[in-house]
Design an enzyme around this catalytic site. Structure first.
Site, short mmCIF file in Angstrom:
data_model
loop_
_atom_site.label_atom_id
_atom_site.label_comp_id
_atom_site.label_asym_id
_atom_site.label_seq_id
_atom_site.Cartn_x
_atom_site.Cartn_y
_atom_site.Cartn_z
N ASP A 7 4.77 -4.09 -13.97
CA ASP A 7 3.87 -4.09 -12.80
C ASP A 7 3.35 -5.52 -12.61
OD1 ASP A 7 1.36 -1.81 -11.60
OD2 ASP A 7 1.58 -3.92 -11.10
N ASP A 102 6.03 -3.69 -6.25
CA ASP A 102 5.74 -4.56 -7.41
C ASP A 102 5.82 -3.83 -8.75
OD1 ASP A 102 3.25 -3.13 -7.57
OD2 ASP A 102 2.29 -4.94 -8.34
N GLU A 103 6.41 -2.65 -8.76
CA GLU A 103 6.29 -1.82 -9.94
C GLU A 103 7.55 -0.98 -10.14
OE1 GLU A 103 3.19 1.75 -10.99
OE2 GLU A 103 2.88 0.58 -9.19
N1 DCP Z 1 -1.88 -2.37 -2.41
C1 DCP Z 1 -2.47 -2.08 -1.18
N2 DCP Z 1 -3.48 -1.15 -1.09
C2 DCP Z 1 -3.93 -0.52 -2.21
C3 DCP Z 1 -3.33 -0.80 -3.46
C4 DCP Z 1 -2.31 -1.75 -3.52
O1 DCP Z 1 -2.06 -2.65 -0.16
N3 DCP Z 1 -4.91 0.36 -2.12
C5 DCP Z 1 -0.83 -3.40 -2.47
C6 DCP Z 1 -1.41 -4.75 -2.80
C7 DCP Z 1 -1.06 -4.97 -4.24
C8 DCP Z 1 0.24 -4.19 -4.39
O2 DCP Z 1 0.13 -3.11 -3.48
O3 DCP Z 1 -0.90 -6.35 -4.55
C9 DCP Z 1 0.47 -3.69 -5.79
O4 DCP Z 1 -0.53 -2.77 -6.17
P1 DCP Z 1 -1.11 -2.69 -7.63
O5 DCP Z 1 -1.89 -1.41 -7.71
O6 DCP Z 1 -0.05 -2.93 -8.64
O7 DCP Z 1 -2.19 -3.86 -7.67
P2 DCP Z 1 -1.99 -5.40 -7.93
O8 DCP Z 1 -0.58 -5.74 -8.27
O9 DCP Z 1 -2.56 -6.14 -6.76
O10 DCP Z 1 -2.94 -5.68 -9.15
P3 DCP Z 1 -2.72 -5.29 -10.69
O11 DCP Z 1 -2.71 -6.59 -11.43
O12 DCP Z 1 -3.93 -4.47 -11.06
O13 DCP Z 1 -1.44 -4.54 -10.80
MG MG Z 2 0.48 -4.67 -9.66
#
Ligand code: DCP
Ligand code: MG
Length: 354
Positions: A7, A102-103
């Site tokens: 992730d 991203d995952e």
């Molecule tokens: N995303 C979004 N709205 C949300 C959650 C996520 O648009 N409610 C988008 C933005 C994030 C991406 O999806 O960058 C990936 O979600 P993640 O939950 O993996 O969060 P991040 O990668 O941003 O942070 P982390 O380091 O906690 O994984």
């Molecule tokens: Mg993420």
């Protein structure tokens, strides 16, 4: 089974910080304008220290950290980076199950590198993402999807947590039920109400007791708490065709009605092709007559079907010249496309759900 869950860290925000060096080290919020009603898509780790998180109203994020830089999302760029990440995964194994841009889960039990240690592969993947994309990812390694996913979240950002099979039991025992796959706020509340707060509490109850409380879901959770998670890593497979069809309430004789229906369906099919980021060269029309005889007629074009009009015209031409529609009553009509060609270059990996 050896599973790695990868992730990306603060994905959208990290891409922005990478592409705009002046944003590095600063609180960055990707989402709507702070004066608008939009919500935060994600926040850089610097911004998270102010309590800013995904799905928070941008106005609230601004209140918590007025000096944060608010950046509108650039989806096309995130999709492109997501594709690069996925290409790295596919060099390790064919069994890649993306959960979002991203995952993804990777089943590395057998892998293209012939590497027996999943930890080594996880280190390798993280290093490649860093070297080639200048981004960081967190990875979790475990004997199941459930364990790997929780592990990847434990040491974010830039984390790597390995839970070997012999440690699963103690690991699950200390987990709060909210962390369990499939447990949302409502289930958590019901579990708390009967004094179940951790994996150990879940295990201490019998499967029957949990079933009485939550039905099938309860039995499933009991299994998870005992380290049982048989879910396979299932790669997303690209469909070979996309189509639409319609059965009429009453058999149709008027060409006009058939053509209108084809028109609507052509729009729908093109929308799903757009989602797949594909064009297709073969157009097929399907007709079922009132006696249930069903025929299909196809034509392959020199280039991909780029717009609804071409699709509609090709389908209409097939209908008019290659079927007996209108001279015989029609029960069902459908249009589909196959023979996919990539929109932009043959090396892309498909992205589901985008
Ligand atoms: N995303 C979004 N709205 C949300 C959650 C996520 O648009 N409610 C988008 C933005 C994030 C991406 O999806 O960058 C990936 O979600 P993640 O939950 O993996 O969060 P991040 O990668 O941003 O942070 P982390 O380091 O906690 O994984
Ligand atoms: Mg993420």
């Amino acid at each position: 089974m050896k599973v790695i869950h990868v992730d990306m860290d603060a994905f959208y925000a990290s891409v922005e910080q990478r592409d705009r060096p002046e944003l590095r080290g600063r609180p960055v919020v990707v989402g709507g304008d702070p004066r608008s009603r939009g919500v935060v898509a994600t926040a850089s780790y610097e911004a998270r220290r102010f309590g800013i998180h995904s799905a928070m109203p941008c106005r609230e994020a601004y209140r918590r950290c007025p000096e944060a830089v608010f950046v509108p999302p650039r989806m096309a760029q995130y999709v492109a980076v997501g594709r690069q990440i996925r290409a790295i995964f596919h060099e390790i194994t064919d069994l890649v199950e993306p959960l979002s841009l991203d995952e993804a889960y990777l089943d590395v039990t057998d892998n293209h590198l012939g590497e027996p240690l999943a930890r080594t592969l996880a280190v390798h993947i993280k290093a490649r993402i860093k070297a080639e994309l200048d981004l960081t990812a967190s990875a979790g390694v475990g004997p199941s999807k459930f364990i790997a996913k929780i592990a990847s979240d434990l040491r974010k950002p830039d984390g790597l947590v390995v839970i070997p099979p012999e440690r699963v039991e103690e690991f699950v025992a200390t987990l709060r039920v909210e962390k369990f796959w499939s447990v949302g706020p409502a289930t958590a509340k019901r579990l708390h109400a009967v004094g179940i707060r951790t994996g150990a509490d879940l295990r201490a109850r019998s499967a029957e007791e949990l079933r009485a409380l939550l039905g099938k879901h309860g039995a499933f959770l009991h299994g998870l708490a005992c380290g049982k998670d048989e879910r396979r890593v299932t790669p997303w497979r690209e469909p070979k065709s996309k189509g639409s069809e319609r059965t009429f309430a009453e058999d149709v004789r008027e060409l006009r009605v058939l053509l209108e229906s084809l028109d609507e369906q052509a729009e729908r099919v093109l929308r799903s092709l757009d989602k797949l980021e594909r064009t297709a060269r073969t157009v097929t029309v399907k007709v079922r007559y009132d006696d249930f005889t069903t025929i299909t007629r196809s034509r392959t074009l020199a280039t991909g079907v780029g717009d609804a009009r071409t699709l509609h015209e090709t389908a209409a031409d097939l209908l008019l010249h290659a079927t007996e529609a209108a001279t015989r009553p029609v029960r069902l009509i459908g249009v589909s496309v196959s023979g996919f060609v990539h929109d932009d270059g043959p090396t892309q990996l498909p992205l589901p759900g985008v």
